[in-house]
Design an enzyme around this catalytic site. Sequence first.
Site, short mmCIF file in Angstrom:
data_model
loop_
_atom_site.label_atom_id
_atom_site.label_comp_id
_atom_site.label_asym_id
_atom_site.label_seq_id
_atom_site.Cartn_x
_atom_site.Cartn_y
_atom_site.Cartn_z
N ASP A 1 7.35 6.65 3.91
CA ASP A 1 6.40 6.73 2.79
C ASP A 1 6.03 5.35 2.24
O ASP A 1 6.91 4.51 2.03
CB ASP A 1 7.02 7.50 1.61
CG ASP A 1 7.46 8.91 1.98
OD1 ASP A 1 7.86 9.13 3.14
OD2 ASP A 1 7.42 9.79 1.09
N HIS B 1 6.82 14.01 9.11
CA HIS B 1 7.04 13.58 7.72
C HIS B 1 8.19 14.32 7.04
O HIS B 1 9.09 13.72 6.45
CB HIS B 1 5.76 13.75 6.88
CG HIS B 1 5.95 13.32 5.47
ND1 HIS B 1 6.01 12.00 5.10
CD2 HIS B 1 6.15 14.03 4.33
CE1 HIS B 1 6.22 11.91 3.81
NE2 HIS B 1 6.31 13.14 3.31
#
Length: 482
Positions: A225, A335
């Site tokens: 991130d 993710h």
Amino acid sequence: TLNYRGKRNKCNYITVYCNFPVSDKDYENAIKYYTEALEINPDNAIYFGNRSLAYLRTECYGYALADATHAVELDKNYIKGYYRRATSNMALGKFKAALKDYETVVKVRPNDKDAKMKYQECSKIVKQKAFERAIASDELKRSVVDSLDIESMTIEDDYCGPKLEDGKVTLTFMKEMMKWFKEQKKLHRKCAYQILVQVKEVLAKLPSLVEITLKEADKITICGDTHGQYYDLLNIFELNGLPSETNPYLFNGDFVDRGSFSVEVILTLFGFKLLYPDCFHLLRGNHETDNMNQMYGFEGEVKAKYTPQMFELFSEVFQWLPLAQCINGKVLVMHGGLFSEDGITLEDIRKINRNRQPPDSGPMCDLLWSDPQPQDGRSVSKRGVSCQFGPDVTRKFLEQNKLEYIIRSHEVKAEGYEVTHAGKCITVFSAPNYCDQIGNKGAYIHLRGSNLIPEFHQFTAVPHPNVKPMAYANTLMQLGMM
Ligand SMILES: [Mn+2]
């Protein structure tokens, strides 16, 4: 003075502590102590309400919702409980449920201006969503690209910033753009549109599962991130070199939201995708979605720096971001993480029709949202979306798909990375001092074709101009408003 001993004092201490949390650890401690306090006094609505706030701050919206619900069940007049349940529902994109709680508060306190403002704000979102749904069912949504006439957009004479060269992104353009952004200047909207239209075309050609092969001598850098922390992104390039054909990167989602330089981050990443389409990789995160962007700042930022129409185009582009990447048939990157059901194969991921907002459940949702847990099996997600998966789930998935391990992001870690599930599940997070308050390190991973053994590199936050995280977020989500 604070006395940590004694049951009552312990709770008093917690209250003080909770008012001034400065790091992730403080919230974790607050959760721990409220949990202990609740074991002693399980009927205390305020403890549930306060623990709910700590869960909200640590992004555990599922737990926050459960605690706030408990609090109002225990005490129907506990106003903060309704607020916190509303905030949890807002964070989960359940706007109608949130509106109901704001409605209750307004009824109980007709003269409370703050309550009225929140009710109106939420009501606006609910109406807007209903309107969007009505249009969507009327006709297939047309692309913003069709209504743009980029050629005829003129660049004013007083603009002295970077421009694409013959409509193409070049290395010179990228260097100039990064410097321009660093000085807090705005890229001309024509150039931003050129990048967006071109990158949409490039991304749309990719499969939902991207497969790459690293040769013996090749190395790739995997980042987690970045969340709008542009100055920390520049620092990664400073430490690890600019992207190039010999210095490939994979950015694992959540490029935007929270940090107030999300436009700069995403245009830089999209620019490199255009410059090196085969050596610069991007995967979708749960924040590359409309609901998240509406609450956590990206939509507000694009509207402030450009236009609502440009946000719509960003949304279209995000829908084409691939969902997972497999390296040498051995390492799978996504993710969030693994799945709510057993038996999902790489072929199932390839077949996902990703050009959409993610559904509430199923493989696409899981890839963007799930988290690992230390105990075997699966459990309800602390976030209220998807699930948590244990080491046995990871082991079985890897065996069935002949993989060695997974790399995922999605959770802030004090060291910037974490190795769990007996080395089979790695988390990497690249936003140091997340939201200017967590105090965590950032990290990136080097993977070499010769052995695929992850090498971790840590870094700390660098200063950024005085624009606070969440500056463009919905007012209902801004800190202090919960
Ligand atoms: Mn995430």
